[in-house]
Design an enzyme around this catalytic site. Structure first.
Site, PDB file in Angstrom:
ATOM      1  N   HIS A  10      74.463  63.223  28.269  1.00 12.82           N
ATOM      2  CA  HIS A  10      74.243  64.231  27.234  1.00 12.82           C
ATOM      3  C   HIS A  10      75.095  63.966  26.004  1.00 12.82           C
ATOM      4  CE1 HIS A  10      72.406  67.228  30.280  1.00 12.82           C
ATOM      5  NE2 HIS A  10      71.532  66.399  29.780  1.00 12.82           N
TER       6      HIS A  10
ATOM      7  N   ARG B 268      58.406  51.565  31.031  1.00  9.70           N
ATOM      8  CA  ARG B 268      58.711  50.577  32.075  1.00  9.70           C
ATOM      9  C   ARG B 268      59.137  51.333  33.338  1.00  9.70           C
ATOM     10  NH1 ARG B 268      61.047  47.576  27.291  1.00  9.70           N
ATOM     11  NH2 ARG B 268      60.264  45.438  27.428  1.00  9.70           N
TER      12      ARG B 268
ATOM     13  N   ARG C 111      53.297  51.765  32.441  1.00 10.20           N
ATOM     14  CA  ARG C 111      53.057  50.520  33.174  1.00 10.20           C
ATOM     15  C   ARG C 111      53.424  50.717  34.636  1.00 10.20           C
ATOM     16  NH1 ARG C 111      56.301  45.303  31.224  1.00 10.20           N
ATOM     17  NH2 ARG C 111      58.093  46.265  32.240  1.00 10.20           N
TER      18      ARG C 111
ATOM     19  N   GLU D  14      49.967  39.055  29.251  1.00 14.75           N
ATOM     20  CA  GLU D  14      51.253  38.367  29.106  1.00 14.75           C
ATOM     21  C   GLU D  14      51.265  37.004  29.793  1.00 14.75           C
ATOM     22  OE1 GLU D  14      54.240  40.903  30.909  1.00 14.75           O
ATOM     23  OE2 GLU D  14      52.817  41.650  32.367  1.00 14.75           O
TER      24      GLU D  14
ATOM     25  N   ASN E  45      57.104  39.142  25.366  1.00 17.91           N
ATOM     26  CA  ASN E  45      58.307  38.569  25.988  1.00 17.91           C
ATOM     27  C   ASN E  45      57.890  37.604  27.091  1.00 17.91           C
ATOM     28  OD1 ASN E  45      59.399  40.520  24.368  1.00 17.91           O
ATOM     29  ND2 ASN E  45      59.950  41.896  26.032  1.00 17.91           N
ATOM     30  N   ASP E  46      56.964  38.058  27.936  1.00 23.84           N
ATOM     31  CA  ASP E  46      56.478  37.188  29.003  1.00 23.84           C
ATOM     32  C   ASP E  46      55.435  36.196  28.489  1.00 23.84           C
ATOM     33  OD1 ASP E  46      58.027  37.698  31.177  1.00 23.84           O
ATOM     34  OD2 ASP E  46      56.754  39.282  31.991  1.00 23.84           O
TER      35      ASP E  46
ATOM     36  N   ARG F 207      62.699  32.826  30.225  1.00 21.24           N
ATOM     37  CA  ARG F 207      63.214  33.609  29.085  1.00 21.24           C
ATOM     38  C   ARG F 207      64.705  33.884  29.167  1.00 21.24           C
ATOM     39  NH1 ARG F 207      59.912  39.346  30.027  1.00 21.24           N
ATOM     40  NH2 ARG F 207      61.701  40.571  29.411  1.00 21.24           N
TER      41      ARG F 207
ATOM     42  N   CYS G  55      53.570  45.369  23.045  1.00 18.56           N
ATOM     43  CA  CYS G  55      54.776  46.101  23.430  1.00 18.56           C
ATOM     44  C   CYS G  55      55.968  45.174  23.651  1.00 18.56           C
ATOM     45  CB  CYS G  55      54.520  46.950  24.663  1.00 18.56           C
ATOM     46  SG  CYS G  55      53.910  45.996  26.052  1.00 18.56           S
TER      47      CYS G  55
HETATM   48  C1  LIG Z   1      57.241  44.108  27.225  1.00 20.88           C
HETATM   49  C2  LIG Z   1      57.282  43.136  28.096  1.00 20.88           C
HETATM   50  O1  LIG Z   1      57.665  43.327  29.384  1.00 20.88           O
HETATM   51  P1  LIG Z   1      59.148  43.207  29.945  1.00 20.88           P
HETATM   52  O2  LIG Z   1      59.478  44.542  30.491  1.00 20.88           O
HETATM   53  O3  LIG Z   1      59.025  42.171  31.003  1.00 20.88           O
HETATM   54  O4  LIG Z   1      60.009  42.789  28.791  1.00 20.88           O
HETATM   55  C3  LIG Z   1      56.902  41.776  27.723  1.00 20.88           C
HETATM   56  O5  LIG Z   1      56.852  40.911  28.601  1.00 20.88           O
HETATM   57  O6  LIG Z   1      56.658  41.562  26.518  1.00 20.88           O
END
Ligand SMILES: C=C(OP(=O)(O)O)C(=O)O
Length: 567
Positions: free
Chosen positions: A186, A293, A329, A428, A451-452, A462, A499
């Site tokens: 908080h 996530r 997700r 991805e 990212n993936d 990565r 995303c």
């Molecule tokens: C958003 C993605 O997922 P991650 O939670 O693996 O970063 C991604 O892979 O771009």
């Protein structure tokens, strides 16, 4: 230099004021007139309630209604029937109100402290705050007043409780450093709402400082510097000025639609890891949630979260977004995300192994729990289900079939859900990119996880520093892949978002506009900056730059071109 958790962004330089809200002393008496003691306790609860309502009311203006509810929550905790019953039971057996209440608080705080998730653990801090305030009322000890600290104060405390925060005059506080607290505590939420830079969880900070000492708070990197040199003071003053002027410039985009320079509207959402984060997305003017996530719910527990626990979390996020889209997700376990109690075997190639949708479809019992929770929560907002790591059409078909089965189950149980809920695919992998046209016929929407996508397209781990030079979404292969996915989705008439981190990259945004991306999902703090960058590009200008970028052969050439055209 001391490292902590970056709790609230910004830079502050000032003089330390140590805040300690000590518990008042009292004599542990034996009570004979227990009725009178119970009345004394009830009067204290009434006084606490009245005071807290007034504090919450006053806070609404500075931190917003949502955040002021944290204090209202203290009234609910205090008047919880369990708490009331145990305290009064102790008084009836002759314990004075102070000792009875303190021992009840300690018992509840101990229980909350043992929880696996931070939200529940946070309640222990809330109980501590309630305890001190109630004991002050019972003993007639005056409240500490931090509203009188001079301008340029760096508040240093073991923890900054919500009631302390209520007294802050934000113009006078240049920064906050605490010894405990995490990003979702908080104190962090309120510091962010007050826009005061804060570094939390700096071990032993209270013993390291003295009143009047100069300190630097870097709430962007989670660093504080005690007794800084003149050079450091100048450096951080300059950082502070730049941060504030950049921020002020971005404010013109607050409350505005996200549109390109020639008026084409796109969606701009935020990424979250827990329901609490949704509040930050809303506060930062995000128009929805583009990626929840959910693995963080699973990682923060010691066993699979139940359907009810998951339902509450998804519902809370949906309700915070008040009818705006929330893309959730399903469990993206494996790869670099381990959840020990699932007992996944160690693999030589975890990123290419038993993970995400592959795991879920082979562990249908637990997948059913998550999908049922998502369906039930869909009755409370615009929830969409997103499937991670899709590589073939069968996977999306199987998830849709499972969702259909669960819908029939909920119908039979008369439980409400959104019958038109969308099931989309996270794109991805190179496989998904290459068959994007086929997947677009099955999935209700796409979201590109760059990212993936970058990792798998470039065959580069990565997290491996040795090959990090290859990990860039400016690589021609990654650019072509993104373009292909976006075009396939648009040709099929389904929404396509992004995303991954690339969605917030100001250099890449014109290319994404040119390719036809419909939704950008970024971290909450990047929302206004992303809206600002999108507003600077017309489609024609973006197309011109994209054509040049796509004609280049190397990542370096693309990076140079994008940098030279940065706006
Ligand atoms: C958003 C993605 O997922 P991650 O939670 O693996 O970063 C991604 O892979 O771009």
């Amino acid at each position: 230099m001391n490292k902590g958790i970056a709790g609230s962004a910004g830079y502050g330089v000032g003089k330390v004021v140590i805040i300690s809200d000590a518990k008042p002393e009292y004599e542990n008496r034996t009570i004979t007139d227990t009725d009178a003691e119970i009345k004394r306790y009830d009067d204290a609860v009434a006084a606490f309630t009245e005071k807290t309502h007034a504090m919450a009311e006053a806070m609404k203006e500075s931190v917003g209604e949502h955040n002021a509810e944290i204090l209202e929550g203290h009234i609910l905790l205090l008047t919880d029937p369990g708490m009331d019953e145990i305290t009064k039971g102790a008084i009836m057996s002759g314990t004075c109100a102070e000792a009875a209440f303190e021992s009840t608080c300690d018992m509840f705080a101990g229980m909350f402290q043992m929880a696996d998730d931070e939200l529940t653990r946070q309640r222990a801090t809330d109980i501590g705050d309630i305890k001190v305030r109630m004991l002050k009322i019972l003993t007639g000890t005056p409240d500490m007043n931090i509203s009188e600290v001079p301008a340029g104060t760096i508040l240093v405390a073991e923890d900054l409780t919500p009631s302390m925060t209520a007294g802050i005059v934000k113009e006078n506080v240049a920064g906050i450093i605490t010894a405990v607290g995490g990003k979702t505590s908080h104190s962090a939420i309120l510091a962010r709402a007050l826009e005061i830079p804060a570094v939390l969880s700096v071990d032993g900070i209270v013993d390291m400082v003295s009143d009047g000492m100069t300190a630097v708070v870097d709430g962007c990197d989670g660093i504080c510097i005690l007794d800084p040199s003149q050079e450091e003071v100048d450096e951080y003053q300059a950082k502070r000025e730049k941060y504030l002027s950049d921020k002020a410039l971005l404010e013109v985009y607050r409350g505005k639609d996200t549109v390109t320079a020639d008026g084409a509207k796109v969606h701009l959402y935020g990424n979250i890891g827990n329901p609490e984060d949704a509040k930050q997305v809303a506060a930062c003017d995000g128009e929805g949630v583009g990626l929840f996530r959910t693995e963080f719910l699973f990682m923060g527990a010691s066993e699979l979260p139940s359907e009810e626990e998951q339902f509450q979390a998804y519902k809370a996020a949906a309700e915070t977004m008040e009818g705006r889209e929330v893309i959730i997700r399903t469990l993206d376990v494996g790869g670099d995300k381990d959840i020990p109690y699932l007992g996944l075997e160690k693999e030589d190639n975890p990123f290419l192994g038993f993970r995400a949708v592959r795991y879920c479809l082979q562990n249908k019992d637990s997948y059913r729990v998550q999908l049922r929770a998502l369906l039930r929560a869909s009755a409370f907002g615009d929830i969409k289900i997103m499937v991670p790591l899709v590589t073939c059409v069968d996977e999306i078909r199987s998830v849709k079939a499972l969702v259909k089965e669960l819908m029939a189950e909920l119908d039979a149980e008369n439980i409400a859900y959104n019958k038109d809920i969308q099931v989309g695919a996270m794109i991805e992998t190179p496989a998904a990119s290459l068959i994007a046209d086929l997947l677009a016929k099955e999935a209700d929407f796409f979201s590109i996880g760059t990212n993936d996508l970058t990792q798998y397209t470039m065959a580069v781990d990565r997290g491996n520093a040795k090959v990090a030079y290859l990990y860039s979404s400016y690589n021609p292969a990654v650019l072509r892949s993104m373009k292909n996915i976006i075009e396939a989705a648009n040709a099929a008439g389904i929404m396509v978002g992004m995303c991954g981190e690339a969605a917030a990259d100001p250099l890449l945004i014109p290319l994404l506009i040119s390719f036809g991306l419909g939704e950008f999902s970024v971290s909450a703090t990047s929302v206004l900056a992303t809206r600002g960058t999108i507003a600077k590009w017309s489609k024609a200008e973006a197309d011109e730059l994209a054509a040049k970028a796509l004609s280049l052969a190397t990542e370096t050439e693309v990076a140079e071109l994008l940098k030279a055209n940065a706006r």
